[in-house]
Design an enzyme around this catalytic site. Sequence first.
Site, short mmCIF file in Angstrom:
data_model
loop_
_atom_site.label_atom_id
_atom_site.label_comp_id
_atom_site.label_asym_id
_atom_site.label_seq_id
_atom_site.Cartn_x
_atom_site.Cartn_y
_atom_site.Cartn_z
N GLY A 22 0.83 -1.21 0.00
CA GLY A 22 0.00 0.00 0.00
C GLY A 22 0.86 1.25 0.00
N VAL B 7 -2.92 -7.72 -1.74
CA VAL B 7 -2.34 -8.51 -0.65
C VAL B 7 -3.32 -9.58 -0.16
CG1 VAL B 7 -0.74 -6.73 0.16
CG2 VAL B 7 -3.07 -6.82 1.10
N TYR C 249 -13.05 -3.25 10.77
CA TYR C 249 -11.71 -2.65 10.80
C TYR C 249 -11.03 -2.91 12.15
CZ TYR C 249 -8.29 1.16 10.09
OH TYR C 249 -7.15 1.91 9.94
N ILE D 42 -4.63 10.22 11.17
CA ILE D 42 -3.54 10.71 10.31
C ILE D 42 -4.14 11.27 9.02
CG2 ILE D 42 -1.36 10.06 9.19
CD1 ILE D 42 -1.37 9.56 12.29
P1 NAP Z 1 -4.92 5.24 2.07
O1 NAP Z 1 -4.44 6.63 1.86
O2 NAP Z 1 -6.35 4.90 1.83
O3 NAP Z 1 -3.98 4.25 1.22
C1 NAP Z 1 -4.24 2.87 1.24
C2 NAP Z 1 -3.13 2.15 0.51
O4 NAP Z 1 -3.41 0.74 0.56
C3 NAP Z 1 -3.06 2.52 -0.98
O5 NAP Z 1 -1.71 2.49 -1.37
C4 NAP Z 1 -3.84 1.38 -1.64
O6 NAP Z 1 -3.43 1.13 -2.99
C5 NAP Z 1 -3.42 0.22 -0.76
N1 NAP Z 1 -4.31 -0.93 -0.83
C6 NAP Z 1 -5.65 -0.99 -0.60
N2 NAP Z 1 -6.11 -2.24 -0.78
C7 NAP Z 1 -5.03 -2.99 -1.15
C8 NAP Z 1 -4.86 -4.35 -1.49
N3 NAP Z 1 -5.88 -5.21 -1.50
N4 NAP Z 1 -3.62 -4.78 -1.82
C9 NAP Z 1 -2.57 -3.92 -1.83
N5 NAP Z 1 -2.68 -2.62 -1.53
C10 NAP Z 1 -3.90 -2.16 -1.19
O7 NAP Z 1 -4.65 4.76 3.58
P2 NAP Z 1 -3.71 5.37 4.73
O8 NAP Z 1 -4.51 6.29 5.54
O9 NAP Z 1 -2.40 5.78 4.19
O10 NAP Z 1 -3.54 4.05 5.61
C11 NAP Z 1 -2.42 3.20 5.51
C12 NAP Z 1 -2.51 2.19 6.65
O11 NAP Z 1 -2.54 2.89 7.89
C13 NAP Z 1 -3.79 1.35 6.61
O12 NAP Z 1 -3.49 0.04 7.00
C14 NAP Z 1 -4.68 2.02 7.63
O13 NAP Z 1 -5.60 1.13 8.17
C15 NAP Z 1 -3.65 2.48 8.65
N6 NAP Z 1 -4.10 3.58 9.50
C16 NAP Z 1 -4.47 4.78 8.95
C17 NAP Z 1 -4.89 5.81 9.79
C18 NAP Z 1 -5.30 7.15 9.29
O14 NAP Z 1 -5.80 7.96 10.09
N7 NAP Z 1 -5.13 7.47 8.00
C19 NAP Z 1 -4.94 5.59 11.18
C20 NAP Z 1 -4.57 4.37 11.69
C21 NAP Z 1 -4.14 3.37 10.83
P3 NAP Z 1 -4.13 1.93 -4.25
O15 NAP Z 1 -3.57 3.32 -4.18
O16 NAP Z 1 -3.66 1.17 -5.44
O17 NAP Z 1 -5.60 1.88 -4.01
#
Ligand code: NAP
Length: 245
Positions: free
Chosen positions: A12, A64, A155, A188
């Site tokens: 991701g 994944v 989630y 975030i």
């Molecule tokens: P995001 O901006 O929505 O990005 C998600 C990423 O995951 C993208 O690169 C997407 O690829 C990829 N992805 C989605 N489904 C996938 C799959 N089946 N196989 C491979 N890649 C996949 O999310 P983010 O906020 O950066 O979050 C990243 C991680 O941090 C996540 O695990 C999330 O749960 C965790 N997190 C986020 C927050 C927050 O506040 N943002 C807080 C706590 C934890 P594409 O671009 O190709 O769609």
Amino acid sequence: MSFIGKTALITGASRGIGRAIALELAKQGADIGINYVSNQEQAQSLSQEIQALGRKSILLPASVAQEEEVKRMFNSFVEAFGKLDILVCNAGIVRDNLILRMKAEDFMEVIRVNLIGTFLCMKEAGSLMLRNRYGRVVAVSSITGTLGNIGQANYAASKSGMIGLVKTFAQEFAKRDITANVVVPGLIETDMTNKLTAETKEKFLSCIPKKRMGTPEEVAKMVAFLCSEEAAYITGDTFSIAGGM
Ligand code: NAP
């Protein structure tokens, strides 16, 4: 810290937190495998940024959640770089709804990507790291996995599952120079949280002593430390980065 000579696969990585982690490790010298599922344009622009830093990068499109795609992805990574030093399991999705309204398929899809996806990647990485006699694994969980959150049963279950998975991996692989840890971000600024309503963001912010959202770069710094040689004695642990929430 230096990652010169190290190779890292970030799931991701096309956007948000994963992208910031890829850039942070590349700035410090690592060659990077960029996994994404559909967003090729952003993955390509990240790849160009990494190459401009003088590092190597390869694109690894794969879900994944699909075992065969994960196996192909790790094979391509090793063909390109020869070994795997660092895995960051960051790919994640949300499908929010109250439990009574949540479709079983939405529950299962989130578990498939966030939890089973992490397991599949860690399994492939574990066997490569044993051969390499070195490895750093970091999984990106969420504060929702430790506290729960209304509307996020799927989630929360996936993210708390990741903690048990990583703790077990850490114990099974501890005898070699292989560590595995979990980071637990709060709120975030990324595409994922851009979708939240102003009301939900306000609700979260009222519980954050720092009174602001975190940035992907702040999470990336913590992940980079856990991926470093200096973090050799830290394993099986969880680290919050949540502004005091
Ligand atoms: P995001 O901006 O929505 O990005 C998600 C990423 O995951 C993208 O690169 C997407 O690829 C990829 N992805 C989605 N489904 C996938 C799959 N089946 N196989 C491979 N890649 C996949 O999310 P983010 O906020 O950066 O979050 C990243 C991680 O941090 C996540 O695990 C999330 O749960 C965790 N997190 C986020 C927050 C927050 O506040 N943002 C807080 C706590 C934890 P594409 O671009 O190709 O769609």
